[in-house]
Design an enzyme around this catalytic site. Sequence first.
Site, PDB file in Angstrom:
ATOM      1  N   GLU A  64      36.753  40.981  73.995  1.00 40.48           N
ATOM      2  CA  GLU A  64      37.200  42.017  73.068  1.00 40.48           C
ATOM      3  C   GLU A  64      36.423  43.308  73.341  1.00 40.48           C
ATOM      4  OE1 GLU A  64      37.523  42.859  68.231  1.00 40.48           O
ATOM      5  OE2 GLU A  64      36.472  41.081  68.983  1.00 40.48           O
ATOM      6  N   HIS A  88      21.358  34.873  74.495  1.00 37.97           N
ATOM      7  CA  HIS A  88      22.453  34.976  75.458  1.00 37.97           C
ATOM      8  C   HIS A  88      23.581  34.037  75.065  1.00 37.97           C
ATOM      9  CE1 HIS A  88      20.024  31.639  77.358  1.00 37.97           C
ATOM     10  NE2 HIS A  88      21.233  31.125  77.536  1.00 37.97           N
ATOM     11  N   HIS A 136      35.907  34.253  71.997  1.00 33.37           N
ATOM     12  CA  HIS A 136      35.715  35.378  72.909  1.00 33.37           C
ATOM     13  C   HIS A 136      34.309  35.939  72.777  1.00 33.37           C
ATOM     14  CE1 HIS A 136      37.182  37.379  69.118  1.00 33.37           C
ATOM     15  NE2 HIS A 136      36.124  38.136  69.367  1.00 33.37           N
ATOM     16  N   GLU A 169      25.124  34.862  80.327  1.00 36.49           N
ATOM     17  CA  GLU A 169      24.693  33.901  81.344  1.00 36.49           C
ATOM     18  C   GLU A 169      25.926  33.308  82.008  1.00 36.49           C
ATOM     19  OE1 GLU A 169      22.923  29.389  81.692  1.00 36.49           O
ATOM     20  OE2 GLU A 169      22.163  30.635  80.045  1.00 36.49           O
TER      21      GLU A 169
END
Length: 262
Positions: A121, A7, A74, A57
Amino acid sequence: MDSTLDHVMIRVADLEESLGWYQKHFDYEEQDRYEGDGFTIVYLGPREMHEGSAMLEITHNEGEDPELGDAWGHIAVRVPEGELEAVYKQLMEEGVEDYRDPESCGGRYAFIKDPDGHEIELVQRDHGEKWSLDHTMIRVEDADAALGFWTRKFEYQEVGRWEADTFANYFVQPKDAAPEEMAVELTYNYDGRTYNSGDSWGHLCVRVDDLHDDWKLLMEREAEDYRDPTECDDLYAFTKDQDGHEIELLKRDPQTDSLFPF
């Protein structure tokens, strides 16, 4: 070392606003939640997730307003091939901030922002669930050191690169990773700039087979001893890369229903 990118963690100012945003626009589902003393952690992801897919998360600390830096770039989410324009148009109609439309990006990708200003993105892929995490971009000050960190410490391999006139992007991923798994994008600007981390971006998490053995291996490979397993109740641990980006090591118990190790 066998591992999977599990994550990526971001901090948000308003938990309910952020949850509502991701659930509305990306159709994310709450995978699990942990209510701590003064903080809440929520795992989010698409309704259908590949076993190797990474989650988002979201962490909310009561009374804190996280500050964005530029060392983290990003996250990228997948949309089906040929649907970028339609997806972006729909997001605009839903009230998402118009940040960088497909036309300004050569029709290959686009960017939006969430309520806290985190850049997202949109990338076209022919694999992976729609809205699943494709990669996370971080900025590095030394490309050779960054590539060396991931290849030597974690045994990742370079799976793609794009070298332009003023910058380069390098993509790394665990060996034999499935296409649905997330990659790390290392962005290197040639002008020698430095970056501010802020605290709005939190960390990347690597899921490992054996927390203690893999931590010992990282220490033998001279990774930074930031928060060792004993400091984290032998449930997880943290190291840092050469630029100070935090990386969590985590082993989940497959016999339990919770995604959290505690």
